[in-house]
Design an enzyme around this catalytic site. Structure first.
Site, PDB file in Angstrom:
ATOM      1  N   ASP A   1       0.822  -8.698  -4.903  1.00  0.00           N
ATOM      2  CA  ASP A   1       2.138  -8.501  -4.289  1.00  0.00           C
ATOM      3  C   ASP A   1       2.221  -9.192  -2.930  1.00  0.00           C
ATOM      4  O   ASP A   1       3.294  -9.218  -2.328  1.00  0.00           O
ATOM      5  CB  ASP A   1       2.455  -7.002  -4.140  1.00  0.00           C
ATOM      6  CG  ASP A   1       1.330  -6.242  -3.466  1.00  0.00           C
ATOM      7  OD1 ASP A   1       0.202  -6.254  -3.977  1.00  0.00           O
ATOM      8  OD2 ASP A   1       1.567  -5.638  -2.408  1.00  0.00           O
ATOM      9  N   ASN A   2       1.114  -9.734  -2.453  1.00  0.00           N
ATOM     10  CA  ASN A   2       1.117 -10.448  -1.182  1.00  0.00           C
ATOM     11  C   ASN A   2       0.890 -11.944  -1.393  1.00  0.00           C
ATOM     12  O   ASN A   2       0.463 -12.639  -0.471  1.00  0.00           O
ATOM     13  CB  ASN A   2       0.049  -9.878  -0.249  1.00  0.00           C
ATOM     14  CG  ASN A   2       0.369  -8.461   0.197  1.00  0.00           C
ATOM     15  OD1 ASN A   2       1.528  -8.035   0.157  1.00  0.00           O
ATOM     16  ND2 ASN A   2      -0.643  -7.722   0.611  1.00  0.00           N
TER      17      ASN A   2
ATOM     18  N   GLY B   1       9.216  -1.453   0.516  1.00  0.00           N
ATOM     19  CA  GLY B   1       9.299  -0.077   0.984  1.00  0.00           C
ATOM     20  C   GLY B   1       9.725   0.039   2.432  1.00  0.00           C
ATOM     21  O   GLY B   1      10.142   1.102   2.889  1.00  0.00           O
TER      22      GLY B   1
HETATM   23  P1  AMP Z   1       1.791  -4.249   2.433  1.00  0.00           P
HETATM   24  O1  AMP Z   1       0.654  -3.550   3.064  1.00  0.00           O
HETATM   25  O2  AMP Z   1       2.777  -4.750   3.438  1.00  0.00           O
HETATM   26  O3  AMP Z   1       1.389  -5.341   1.499  1.00  0.00           O
HETATM   27  O4  AMP Z   1       2.583  -3.134   1.602  1.00  0.00           O
HETATM   28  C1  AMP Z   1       2.173  -2.627   0.367  1.00  0.00           C
HETATM   29  C2  AMP Z   1       3.257  -1.739  -0.199  1.00  0.00           C
HETATM   30  O5  AMP Z   1       3.420  -0.564   0.581  1.00  0.00           O
HETATM   31  C3  AMP Z   1       4.624  -2.402  -0.249  1.00  0.00           C
HETATM   32  O6  AMP Z   1       5.302  -1.929  -1.391  1.00  0.00           O
HETATM   33  C4  AMP Z   1       5.267  -1.886   1.022  1.00  0.00           C
HETATM   34  O7  AMP Z   1       6.670  -1.932   0.957  1.00  0.00           O
HETATM   35  C5  AMP Z   1       4.747  -0.471   1.085  1.00  0.00           C
HETATM   36  N1  AMP Z   1       4.730   0.048   2.460  1.00  0.00           N
HETATM   37  C6  AMP Z   1       3.889  -0.308   3.449  1.00  0.00           C
HETATM   38  N2  AMP Z   1       4.154   0.357   4.573  1.00  0.00           N
HETATM   39  C7  AMP Z   1       5.204   1.166   4.324  1.00  0.00           C
HETATM   40  C8  AMP Z   1       5.956   2.125   5.103  1.00  0.00           C
HETATM   41  N3  AMP Z   1       5.676   2.376   6.374  1.00  0.00           N
HETATM   42  N4  AMP Z   1       6.973   2.746   4.481  1.00  0.00           N
HETATM   43  C9  AMP Z   1       7.277   2.510   3.195  1.00  0.00           C
HETATM   44  N5  AMP Z   1       6.600   1.633   2.418  1.00  0.00           N
HETATM   45  C10 AMP Z   1       5.571   0.976   2.970  1.00  0.00           C
HETATM   46 MG    MG Z   2       2.851  -6.622   1.019  1.00  0.00          MG
END
Ligand code: AMP
Ligand code: MG
Length: 484
Positions: free
Chosen positions: A248-249, A88
């Site tokens: 997903d991580n 995202g």
């Molecule tokens: P994460 O916390 O990095 O593991 O992200 C979890 C999900 O939320 C993933 O699909 C990211 O791409 C999405 N995501 C996190 N932050 C953002 C943001 N600022 N804009 C768009 N998508 C986000």
């Molecule tokens: Mg992630």
């Protein structure tokens, strides 16, 4: 051509990703380039820090050979399945073959919205980018498989979080960004053809030995179980808490990925949680191995259509493979604790001695990293028992423990433990102080100093003794945030 991109993921079928150029930013400013990482990738640091490099690292221009994509994935977040997540706010610029012949992804994090952004702005704030830069580089210096930080750019735009914050882009390097959740994405769509294509890609790229196994997909499952078990051993031995071990991580290459509200233990307590969003304490320090197995079980479920003709047959094969996780983790962990203590590690007695040391730490809530370092200095003849005794709050049981430890560790060369037990870890209060200086005063001095100390975590630097110390009570950071 400044970069010899070779983008194998972008050659996979279209449903694996969305072609997405980064969104330009108003006033890019290169705050930090990691020259050693650039050299390793075969990139010219001078080009990267020049105008064309900055345009690439900020997302303002597409470098020749790059095919920018946002990849599709799903995932279990805190136990709940989300069939579509995806990049995202991350855009994969492409892949290069590094100086060691390894294929590496170059990705921008915070480069604008994509098809997978849902409600998000696709951007990253200064603080989380600095945290990921610092912690991922520290993990690498500690010898732990991890994604790397190549560069950190300020965008000149603001992002809205709890407050209005400076926007930033991190350039991240990884063996790949393929996750357990990438497999789940296709499994959830019953797209077995894509699943097989993805599995073959991952086997060729990360686990080529699986191609020699009698069943290559079982070989893949076993290989991912092995790298994740080994990764959990490494995390626990340095006191690392990931904070968001959603599927997903979880990298199928076995690298630590997606640094969010991660943190290192100060006082030893297996129940420790820092992440503000982990209210159920699911991802506590000591829970990480069992969560890894839970995540691997989701991976095995996604692979079921490839494992056997019948569901029952596939489940049986998967369960047998998953049963290998716990013994591999336990053996690695016991051996690792024995190594940290300088014990031969070939007897049940050594495992007990290790467990007793940890329970002495736990009883005093003694600092995990510092306690092992005190012991290493004692073993090296550089210190007496006093600092260790003080850290452990003088328990009577320590006398007997030290006596048995001396007897069992007598064969270890003096000083050997100094190369195993780090002096410096990225402590929360130091990270927060570096972020605050950057945010409030545009002062990146503390950030640079912290990176320098953490680059050689086993080498004590004169004048930097305080970097070893846990926070003072008023400096303690109790909560960390993912800042998305
Ligand atoms: P994460 O916390 O990095 O593991 O992200 C979890 C999900 O939320 C993933 O699909 C990211 O791409 C999405 N995501 C996190 N932050 C953002 C943001 N600022 N804009 C768009 N998508 C986000
Ligand atoms: Mg992630």
């Amino acid at each position: 051509m400044p970069i010899a991109f070779d983008n194998s993921y972008a050659r996979l079928p279209e449903r694996f990703f969305a072609l997405t150029p980064p969104t330009p930013v108003p006033e890019p400013r290169l705050v930090r380039l990691n020259p050693a990482q650039a050299e390793e990738l075969g990139l010219d640091p001078a080009w990267l820090s020049g105008p064309e490099g900055l345009a690439m690292l900020s997302g303002n221009a597409i470098t020749e050979g790059s095919t920018p994509i946002a990849t599709a994935y799903a995932g279990h977040q805190f136990g709940n399945f989300v069939p579509q997540l995806g990049d995202g706010r991350a855009i994969l610029l492409g892949e290069v073959i590094d100086r060691f012949g390894r294929r590496r992804d170059i990705q921008l994090k915070g480069a604008g919205r994509t098809r997978f952004s849902r409600g998000g702005d696709g951007r990253a704030a200064l603080g989380p980018v600095m945290r990921e830069y610092i912690v991922s580089e520290a993990m690498a210096a500690l010898g732990i498989p991890t994604t790397r930080a190549l560069a950190f750019v300020l965008t000149g735009a603001r992002v809205m979080r709890d407050a209005i914050l400076p926007g930033a882009v991190l350039t991240r390097v990884a063996s790949s960004h393929i996750r357990v959740g990438t497999f789940q994405f296709f499994a959830a769509r019953q797209d077995t053809e894509a699943l097989r294509t993805l599995a073959d890609h991952v086997i060729a790229r990360h686990h080529p030995q699986a191609a020699q196994a009698p069943d290559r997909y079982l070989g893949l499952l076993e290989a991912v179980i092995a790298v994740q078990a080994d990764l959990m051993v490494r995390w626990l031995l340095v006191g690392f808490i990931h904070g968001v071990m959603n599927t997903d991580n979880v990298s199928v290459a076995g690298e630590t990925i997606d640094y969010g509200p991660c943190a290192f233990l100060d006082g030893y307590d297996p129940a420790t949680v820092f992440s503000a969003i982990d209210t159920g304490r699911r991802y506590a320090y000591g829970n990480q191995p069992s969560i890894a197995l839970w995540n691997l079980t989701r991976f095995a479920e996604a692979l079921l259509p490839l494992l056997a003709e019948t569901v029952d047959g596939a489940v049986e094969v998967a369960q047998a493979a998953l049963a290998g996780f716990a013994p591999r983790f336990q053996a690695g962990y016991d051996a690792g604790i024995a190594r940290k203590l300088g014990l031969p590690g070939d007897s049940e007695g050594d495992t007990i001695l290790g467990a007793e040391f940890l329970s002495l730490l736990g009883a005093a809530q003694a600092d995990f990293t510092l306690s092992f370092r005190h012991l290493a200095r004692l073993q090296a003849g550089e210190a007496d028992e006093a600092p260790l005794r003080a850290t452990l709050a003088h328990p009577p049981a320590l006398d007997g423990w030290l006596e048995r430890w001396r007897a069992r560790s007598a064969g270890t060369a003096p000083g050997a433990l100094l190369a195993i037990n780090p002096a410096y870890i990225p402590r929360n209060h130091r990270i927060e102080a570096a972020i605050a200086a950057a945010q409030e005063r545009d002062d990146f001095g503390p950030f640079e100093e912290l990176l320098a100390v953490l680059a050689e975590p086993f080498v004590e630097r004169p004048g930097y003794a305080d970097y070893e110390n846990p926070p003072q009570p008023e400096e303690r950071v109790l909560r960390t945030f993912c800042g998305t």
